[in-house]
Motif scaffolding. Structure first.
Motif, PDB file in Angstrom:
ATOM      1  N   PRO A  25       0.653  -1.268  -0.135  1.00 21.54           N
ATOM      2  CA  PRO A  25       0.088   0.012  -0.032  1.00 21.54           C
ATOM      3  C   PRO A  25       0.706   1.327  -0.017  1.00 21.54           C
ATOM      4  CG  PRO A  25      -0.580  -1.506   1.843  1.00 21.54           C
ATOM      5  CD  PRO A  25       0.744  -1.818   1.154  1.00 21.54           C
ATOM      6  N   LEU A  26       2.211   1.123   0.579  1.00 21.88           N
ATOM      7  CA  LEU A  26       2.948   2.447   0.754  1.00 21.88           C
ATOM      8  C   LEU A  26       3.428   2.714  -0.703  1.00 21.88           C
ATOM      9  CD1 LEU A  26       5.394   2.057   3.525  1.00 21.88           C
ATOM     10  CD2 LEU A  26       3.462   3.591   3.126  1.00 21.88           C
ATOM     11  N   LEU A  27       3.404   1.853  -1.888  1.00 22.78           N
ATOM     12  CA  LEU A  27       3.547   2.231  -3.268  1.00 22.78           C
ATOM     13  C   LEU A  27       2.715   3.168  -3.706  1.00 22.78           C
ATOM     14  CD1 LEU A  27       4.462  -1.196  -4.766  1.00 22.78           C
ATOM     15  CD2 LEU A  27       6.215   0.733  -4.440  1.00 22.78           C
ATOM     16  N   ALA A  28       1.388   3.306  -3.303  1.00 17.63           N
ATOM     17  CA  ALA A  28       0.143   4.142  -3.524  1.00 17.63           C
ATOM     18  C   ALA A  28       0.297   5.123  -2.479  1.00 17.63           C
ATOM     19  CB  ALA A  28      -1.162   3.373  -3.713  1.00 17.63           C
ATOM     20  N   GLY A  29       1.183   5.089  -1.605  1.00 21.17           N
ATOM     21  CA  GLY A  29       1.137   6.422  -0.668  1.00 21.17           C
ATOM     22  C   GLY A  29       0.098   6.314   0.496  1.00 21.17           C
ATOM     23  N   ARG A  30      -0.493   4.762   0.784  1.00 25.37           N
ATOM     24  CA  ARG A  30      -1.201   4.630   1.718  1.00 25.37           C
ATOM     25  C   ARG A  30      -0.656   3.768   2.816  1.00 25.37           C
ATOM     26  NH1 ARG A  30      -7.002   4.197  -1.006  1.00 25.37           N
ATOM     27  NH2 ARG A  30      -7.012   6.109  -2.569  1.00 25.37           N
ATOM     28  N   CYS A  31      -1.442   3.828   4.043  1.00 23.37           N
ATOM     29  CA  CYS A  31      -0.937   2.832   5.086  1.00 23.37           C
ATOM     30  C   CYS A  31      -2.088   1.910   5.232  1.00 23.37           C
ATOM     31  CB  CYS A  31      -0.546   3.735   6.287  1.00 23.37           C
ATOM     32  SG  CYS A  31      -0.092   2.639   7.757  1.00 23.37           S
ATOM     33  N   ALA A  32      -1.526   0.619   5.316  1.00 27.28           N
ATOM     34  CA  ALA A  32      -2.425  -0.439   5.660  1.00 27.28           C
ATOM     35  C   ALA A  32      -2.851  -0.596   6.891  1.00 27.28           C
ATOM     36  CB  ALA A  32      -2.019  -1.765   5.332  1.00 27.28           C
ATOM     37  N   PRO A  33      -4.180  -0.877   7.308  1.00 31.41           N
ATOM     38  CA  PRO A  33      -4.587  -0.764   8.896  1.00 31.41           C
ATOM     39  C   PRO A  33      -3.760  -1.638   9.522  1.00 31.41           C
ATOM     40  CG  PRO A  33      -6.385  -2.070   7.461  1.00 31.41           C
ATOM     41  CD  PRO A  33      -5.255  -1.294   6.495  1.00 31.41           C
ATOM     42  N   GLY A  34      -3.264  -1.110  10.641  1.00 28.40           N
ATOM     43  CA  GLY A  34      -2.496  -1.966  11.787  1.00 28.40           C
ATOM     44  C   GLY A  34      -1.102  -2.119  11.042  1.00 28.40           C
TER      45      GLY A  34
END
Ligand SMILES: [Zn+2]
Ligand SMILES: [Zn+2]
Lengths: 222, 229
Positions: A138-147
């Motif tokens: 998810p970081l590749l898209a600039g997001r943080c996976a929950p937890g």
């Protein structure tokens, strides 16, 4: 004369960092406090006092960590179905797969040993790989996976208990041990497991701890 | 001013009231919180009771190391006759047969590394307690090597597992793990926990203590000694 792209690349040589974070870092081994400096890709910042690495800027870190995790996961899944060794003795043939080591220890009144072998050779590597994949993709898209922060924390804690390379040497030693009494062959599973070992190591080493945490924090904020 | 006093002065995070997180590297003031705001790990200047915990785990591993070599590692049953085999017996058998490399691997993994590791940890603890003069540069290297090598001892347990699962030919030959294997596995795990519990920053703290003491001593000598002879 420098071209514009070169300038851009030089301006963004460090990974994105949260603003509110302090501008210092402490060495984990001697607690010496250092001012944070920007470093180029492929470089590392060393402690002035004891010489240990404080942080490093890995090349293409996120992409590498994700890709190596994916290949490690594929190798690990394949390993579960391939035999490691084939043994021929007195007309009988036996094959060893990864899970056999655990199950046979469990069967022969050594449940604790069996469980620890299960953790060291299957569960810990799987957890490392899946944890890296879960947090970096998810970081590749600039997001943080929950937890993800809990997952990453436990990935780094589980790291010393991943003993894939030790198990590989164990397989080689057993071949030498058995070679005198039986005909033993290395099979595809061994090579797949070796591939899993290399890819896991590359995935974990592919991204610096500090970078991964900075990116997670930034993704969490936005 | 003495030229050898021009050494750079290194500031410690702990002296500024900051604790660097062991998990994520974030610096946080210790006074405000005891947990890292970023990864929720516990924060501390130095690992609490690091030397005591390390020593306790090392003591446990020494206590188990002896039975792990006296008790049988595996029991081989051939045509109904059971033979117990210890680690050392297996190793000497290989040596006598001329299989030197494998004998050496077993020797290193099951005897040399555990003993060196326990010795290194005791040495590190003594230095962290200030019993011997600290030389943190070398000791940190020893600590790294200890952490790196410790896990390789687990190879014995894996070999036992592989042998047990491969050599199961019903009434002809079978191999069963013995109590020595469990003892040895516990030794390896205890030494790994012991190495994790040790805080190498203590070594540098002791060095600073020594330097400070030497500095004060020099100061006292220049100011309080009779100047006229
Ligand atoms: Zn340092
Ligand atoms: Zn933290």
């Amino acid at each position: 004369m420098k071209s514009r792209t070169q300038h851009l690349r030089e301006a963004s040589h460090s990974w994105p960092q949260p603003d509110k974070q302090g501008d210092t870092a402490a060495c984990l081994f001697c607690d010496t406090i250092h001012d944070l400096v920007d470093i180029q890709e492929g470089e590392a910042a060393y402690c002035k006092r004891c010489g240990n690495i404080i942080y490093q800027n890995r090349r293409a870190s996120l992409v590498r960590a994700t890709c190596f995790s994916i290949s490690a996961l594929i190798f690990m899944l394949v390993v579960q179905f391939l035999p490691f060794l084939t043994l021929n003795a007195a007309g009988l043939q036996r094959e060893l797969t990864l899970i056999n080591t655990t199950t046979s220890l469990m069967r022969t009144d050594a449940p604790i040993l069996g469980a620890s072998v299960l953790v060291f050779t299957i569960l810990a590597p799987f957890f490392l790989i899946c944890g890296m994949l879960y947090s970096t993709t998810p970081l590749l898209a600039g997001r943080c996976a929950p937890g993800a922060e809990y997952v990453v924390k436990w990935v780094y804690r589980a790291e010393p208990w991943n003993m894939v390379e030790v198990f590989l040497l164990g397989v080689l030693v057993s071949i030498l041990k058995l070679a005198q009494v039986a005909d033993v062959h290395i099979n595809a599973g061994f090579w797949a497991y070796a591939g899993a070992m290399l890819c896991t190591a590359a995935a974990i080493a592919g991204i610096d701890r500090r970078e991964l945490w900075d990116r997670l924090e930034l993704a969490n904020e936005s | 001013m003495n030229p050898d006093h021009q050494k750079p002065i290194f500031k410690k995070a702990a002296d500024r009231g900051l604790a660097g997180c062991r998990t994520c590297g974030l610096m946080s003031p210790m006074a405000k919180q005891s947990k890292c705001p970023r990864c929720h790990s516990r924060l501390y200047y130095r690992k609490p009771d690091s030397v005591e915990n390390t020593l306790a785990l090392v003591a446990g591993s020494i206590a188990l190391f002896i039975p792990s070599h006296l008790l049988p590692m595996i029991t081989v049953t051939e045509f109904g006759v059971a033979v117990d085999k210890t680690i050392i017996a297996g190793m000497t058998a290989f040596w006598l047969e001329g299989a030197y490399p494998i004998a050496l691997v077993i020797f290193c993994a099951s005897i040399l590394i555990p003993i060196l590791k326990v010795g290194a940890l005791l040495w590190l603890c003594a230095a962290a307690k200030g019993l011997i003069h600290p030389s943190p540069g070398m000791l940190t290297k020893i600590y790294h090597i200890t952490e790196l090598l410790g896990r390789w001892s687990m190879i014995d347990i894996f070999v036992v597992g592989i042998l047990v699962s491969l050599v199961q030919f019903g009434n002809y030959t079978s191999i069963v793990p013995g109590p020595g294997a469990l003892a040895f596995g516990t030794v390896v795990m205890l030494t790994m926990f012991a190495a994790m519990n040790f805080d190498p920053r203590l070594l540098w703290d002791r060095l600073d203590d020594c330097n400070r003491r030497a500095h004060i001593g020099k100061f006292a000598k220049t100011f309080f000694s009779p100047k006229s002879k």
